[in-house]
Design an enzyme around this catalytic site. Structure first.
Site, PDB file in Angstrom:
ATOM      1  N   PRO A 157      12.442  86.280  66.516  1.00  0.00           N
ATOM      2  CA  PRO A 157      12.893  85.043  66.788  1.00  0.00           C
ATOM      3  C   PRO A 157      13.182  85.160  68.482  1.00  0.00           C
ATOM      4  O   PRO A 157      12.749  86.044  68.934  1.00  0.00           O
ATOM      5  CB  PRO A 157      14.315  85.043  66.422  1.00  0.00           C
ATOM      6  CG  PRO A 157      14.977  86.357  66.219  1.00  0.00           C
ATOM      7  CD  PRO A 157      13.802  87.291  66.207  1.00  0.00           C
ATOM      8  N   TRP A 158      13.647  84.114  69.124  1.00  0.00           N
ATOM      9  CA  TRP A 158      13.650  83.783  70.498  1.00  0.00           C
ATOM     10  C   TRP A 158      14.925  84.382  71.230  1.00  0.00           C
ATOM     11  O   TRP A 158      15.076  84.335  72.344  1.00  0.00           O
ATOM     12  CB  TRP A 158      13.444  82.361  70.815  1.00  0.00           C
ATOM     13  CG  TRP A 158      14.023  81.350  70.210  1.00  0.00           C
ATOM     14  CD1 TRP A 158      13.595  80.774  69.105  1.00  0.00           C
ATOM     15  CD2 TRP A 158      15.158  81.010  70.578  1.00  0.00           C
ATOM     16  NE1 TRP A 158      14.637  79.689  68.808  1.00  0.00           N
ATOM     17  CE2 TRP A 158      15.603  80.013  69.443  1.00  0.00           C
ATOM     18  CE3 TRP A 158      16.294  81.188  71.397  1.00  0.00           C
ATOM     19  CZ2 TRP A 158      16.946  79.443  69.315  1.00  0.00           C
ATOM     20  CZ3 TRP A 158      17.602  80.732  71.366  1.00  0.00           C
ATOM     21  CH2 TRP A 158      17.769  79.805  70.347  1.00  0.00           C
ATOM     22  N   LYS A 182       4.573  89.564  65.439  1.00  0.00           N
ATOM     23  CA  LYS A 182       4.487  88.082  66.340  1.00  0.00           C
ATOM     24  C   LYS A 182       5.713  87.685  66.773  1.00  0.00           C
ATOM     25  O   LYS A 182       6.846  87.365  65.988  1.00  0.00           O
ATOM     26  CB  LYS A 182       3.984  87.026  64.872  1.00  0.00           C
ATOM     27  CG  LYS A 182       3.446  85.894  65.551  1.00  0.00           C
ATOM     28  CD  LYS A 182       3.658  84.554  65.141  1.00  0.00           C
ATOM     29  CE  LYS A 182       5.267  84.044  64.987  1.00  0.00           C
ATOM     30  NZ  LYS A 182       5.512  83.493  66.000  1.00  0.00           N
ATOM     31  N   PRO A 183       5.782  87.642  68.003  1.00  0.00           N
ATOM     32  CA  PRO A 183       7.071  87.363  68.549  1.00  0.00           C
ATOM     33  C   PRO A 183       7.192  85.571  68.562  1.00  0.00           C
ATOM     34  O   PRO A 183       6.224  85.155  68.280  1.00  0.00           O
ATOM     35  CB  PRO A 183       6.846  87.402  70.160  1.00  0.00           C
ATOM     36  CG  PRO A 183       5.697  88.455  70.244  1.00  0.00           C
ATOM     37  CD  PRO A 183       4.656  88.170  68.917  1.00  0.00           C
ATOM     38  N   GLU A 185       7.124  82.054  69.692  1.00  0.00           N
ATOM     39  CA  GLU A 185       6.188  81.214  70.682  1.00  0.00           C
ATOM     40  C   GLU A 185       7.045  80.570  71.770  1.00  0.00           C
ATOM     41  O   GLU A 185       6.376  80.275  72.925  1.00  0.00           O
ATOM     42  CB  GLU A 185       5.394  80.096  69.949  1.00  0.00           C
ATOM     43  CG  GLU A 185       6.399  78.970  69.350  1.00  0.00           C
ATOM     44  CD  GLU A 185       7.166  79.163  67.952  1.00  0.00           C
ATOM     45  OE1 GLU A 185       7.126  80.496  67.517  1.00  0.00           O
ATOM     46  OE2 GLU A 185       7.215  78.377  66.872  1.00  0.00           O
ATOM     47  N   GLU A 257      16.234  88.891  57.922  1.00  0.00           N
ATOM     48  CA  GLU A 257      17.549  88.939  58.660  1.00  0.00           C
ATOM     49  C   GLU A 257      17.632  87.386  58.990  1.00  0.00           C
ATOM     50  O   GLU A 257      16.831  86.852  59.759  1.00  0.00           O
ATOM     51  CB  GLU A 257      17.293  89.406  59.837  1.00  0.00           C
ATOM     52  CG  GLU A 257      17.302  91.376  59.526  1.00  0.00           C
ATOM     53  CD  GLU A 257      17.253  91.897  60.843  1.00  0.00           C
ATOM     54  OE1 GLU A 257      17.903  92.988  60.982  1.00  0.00           O
ATOM     55  OE2 GLU A 257      16.499  91.837  61.598  1.00  0.00           O
ATOM     56  N   CYS A 291      22.881  85.339  66.332  1.00  0.00           N
ATOM     57  CA  CYS A 291      23.197  85.255  64.706  1.00  0.00           C
ATOM     58  C   CYS A 291      24.506  85.737  64.405  1.00  0.00           C
ATOM     59  O   CYS A 291      25.005  85.225  63.677  1.00  0.00           O
ATOM     60  CB  CYS A 291      22.170  86.293  64.139  1.00  0.00           C
ATOM     61  SG  CYS A 291      22.243  87.777  64.622  1.00  0.00           S
ATOM     62  N   LYS A 341      19.268  69.645  69.765  1.00  0.00           N
ATOM     63  CA  LYS A 341      19.723  69.956  68.584  1.00  0.00           C
ATOM     64  C   LYS A 341      21.316  70.414  68.519  1.00  0.00           C
ATOM     65  O   LYS A 341      22.225  69.641  67.936  1.00  0.00           O
ATOM     66  CB  LYS A 341      18.948  70.815  67.649  1.00  0.00           C
ATOM     67  CG  LYS A 341      19.582  71.528  66.268  1.00  0.00           C
ATOM     68  CD  LYS A 341      19.158  72.720  65.669  1.00  0.00           C
ATOM     69  CE  LYS A 341      20.171  73.503  65.082  1.00  0.00           C
ATOM     70  NZ  LYS A 341      19.941  74.967  64.667  1.00  0.00           N
ATOM     71  N   GLU A 390      24.699  76.140  60.784  1.00  0.00           N
ATOM     72  CA  GLU A 390      24.522  76.798  61.889  1.00  0.00           C
ATOM     73  C   GLU A 390      24.107  76.091  63.312  1.00  0.00           C
ATOM     74  O   GLU A 390      22.827  75.491  63.143  1.00  0.00           O
ATOM     75  CB  GLU A 390      23.481  78.202  61.630  1.00  0.00           C
ATOM     76  CG  GLU A 390      23.346  79.118  62.998  1.00  0.00           C
ATOM     77  CD  GLU A 390      22.428  79.991  62.907  1.00  0.00           C
ATOM     78  OE1 GLU A 390      21.336  79.668  62.262  1.00  0.00           O
ATOM     79  OE2 GLU A 390      22.578  81.256  62.969  1.00  0.00           O
TER      80      GLU A 390
END
Ligand code: NAD
Length: 426
Positions: A157-158, A182-183, A185, A257, A291, A341, A390
């Site tokens: 994730p970022w 794959k990081p 984007e 995760e 997280c 968001k 979340e």
């Protein structure tokens, strides 16, 4: 303020030890959230480019160049990776800060050293692996030994790009696997440097590969690929369900995760100043995008008014600003749709009848940049969406309770797992 580090003009795939000249011309902008300016661009890998990366990983795995190397030689290489991450910490932290908006000091002190330590930890753990011998049944001897799984697809994730990706890469490599990373984007900027570090450390070509692009394009092609043996995914629960269901079609092993809405329980016996520090750090570190954030703060009724008013005063005093400024405690959110968001949840809170103690809009004084003021709301029921979903931003939700048993019941009344916090004198 920003260390003088060159910014790569583009980020593309890394396959068999080389940066790929992209056949696909599809690019995505790489944005600095502190200015909203484009700083670089990402070349999105399509299914054909993903195939090249998986083939490179497969060939390196099958050749045994890494998978059959002795554990002590692998460990020596991984410790070189650790040392090079430490050596290039300033460059990695700078690129990561430029792309994520996470305060530079947090990256330099926590994320990047943490990434280096992963290579030490996993190589040491792998060096202690043991097998088993079962001899209970006469005429039979059963031996259990641990073997590498093969080609691992690693999707990250970022919110901690280098750190969270290195956790996966280190774990995969220490046990002899090859991998394709794959990081996210949104935050690929520091990964060119990371691949150069693997090269310099002497990881054989093809053992670590990287593809970049959106989850539904590049990520999905990777998870679907028949040459992948296992998928390690860190991200949101909804994406995790999709990734799991794609992987299940070919019975790939997965590790997930996912997100959290973790309860931070404050009992009246706690040292309130210490608990206050803990509660603030738990929700506002990493610009609130963690997280493991303690995002539902459950406070015992007898101390709730005092604790919440002190928390609000401290939240309002948090220094918001340029993530490269060492004094900054809260930087910009990672990207615009995410900021929107988080702001939408302020409306959700109001509509649900929650009390908005502070924040709720863009931080004043910034012409550009995805800066929000810390948001503190108080819910009156754990059933509210702001207690169940979340938000993943600088958004603290308070709820009162009477007894410890009630607090534990509220903490567990969540579809998430992940983390629990509790402050008391016992
Ligand atoms: P996300 O689920 O949107 O994306 C995570 C990664 O998955 C990205 O690389 C994305 O491109 C990829 N992806 C998305 N859809 C995909 C698909 N269909 N197929 C393949 N790949 C796909 O999550 P995010 O917004 O990047 O990260 C935030 C989330 O990650 C939060 O929910 C946070 O709690 C969670 N997280 C969990 C941990 C943990 O250790 N439990 C750590 C950090 C973040």
């Amino acid at each position: 303020m920003k260390p003088n580090v060159p910014t790569p003009t583009n980020i593309c795939s890394y396959v068999h030890g080389e940066f790929v000249t992209p056949a696909n011309q599809h690019t995505l902008p790489i944005i600095n959230p502190a200015t909203e300016a484009q700083v670089s661009r990402l070349h999105e890998a399509d299914a054909a480019e993903v195939d090249l990366a998986v083939q490179a990983a497969r060939a390196s795995f099958d050749s045994g160049v890494w998978s059959r190397q002795s554990t002590d030689r692998r460990q020596a290489t991984l410790l070189r990776v650790r040392d090079l991450i430490f050596k290039h910490a300033e460059e990695l932290a700078t690129l990561e800060c430029l792309n994520t908006g996470i305060p530079y000091m947090q990256l330099k002190k926590l994320h990047i050293p943490g990434a280096g330590v992963q290579f030490q930890f996993h190589s040491e753990a792998a060096s202690q692996l043991k097998g088993e011998l079962h001899q209970q049944r006469s005429g039979y001897q059963l031996q259990v030994s641990r073997e590498p799984a093969g080609v691992a697809a690693l999707i990250s994730p970022w919110n901690g790009p280098i750190n969270l990706s290195c956790t996966k890469i280190a774990a995969a490599l220490a046990y002899g696997n090859s991998c394709v990373l794959k990081p996210s984007e949104y935050t690929p900027l520091a990964f060119k440097k990371l691949m150069e570090i693997f090269q310099e450390a002497g990881i054989p070509d093809g053992v670590v590969n990287m593809v970049n692009g959106r989850g539904v394009v590049t990520g999905a092609a990777l998870v679907e690929h028949p040459g992948v043996d296992l998928v390690s995914f860190t991200g949101g629960g909804n994406s995790g369900k999709i990734v799991n269901s794609i992987a299940a079609k070919s019975l790939k092993r997965t590790t997930m995760e996912l997100g959290g809405k973790s309860a931070n329980i404050i009992l009246e016996s706690a040292d309130l100043e210490v608990a206050l520090d803990g509660a603030l750090a738990s929700i506002f570190t990493g610009n609130g995008q963690q997280c493991l954030a303690g995002s539902r703060i459950l406070v015992q009724k007898s101390i709730a008014r005092e604790f919440i008013s002190k928390f609000v005063a401290r939240a309002q005093a948090i220094r918001i600003g340029d993530p490269f400024d060492p004094a900054t405690e809260l930087g910009p959110l990672a990207y615009r749709a995410h900021m929107d968001k988080v702001l939408d949840y302020v409306k959700v809170a109001r509509d649900e009848g929650a009390v908005l103690h502070c924040g709720g809009s863009r931080a004043p004084g910034f012409e550009k940049g995805l800066y929000l003021e810390p948001i503190v709301v108080e819910a009156n029921s754990n059933a509210m969406r702001i207690c169940q979903e979340e938000v993943f931003g600088p958004f603290a939700t308070f709820l009162e309770f009477d007894t410890l048993e009630e607090a534990i019941a509220i903490a567990n009344d969540s579809e998430f797992g992940l983390v629990s916090y509790l402050w008391s004198n016992d």
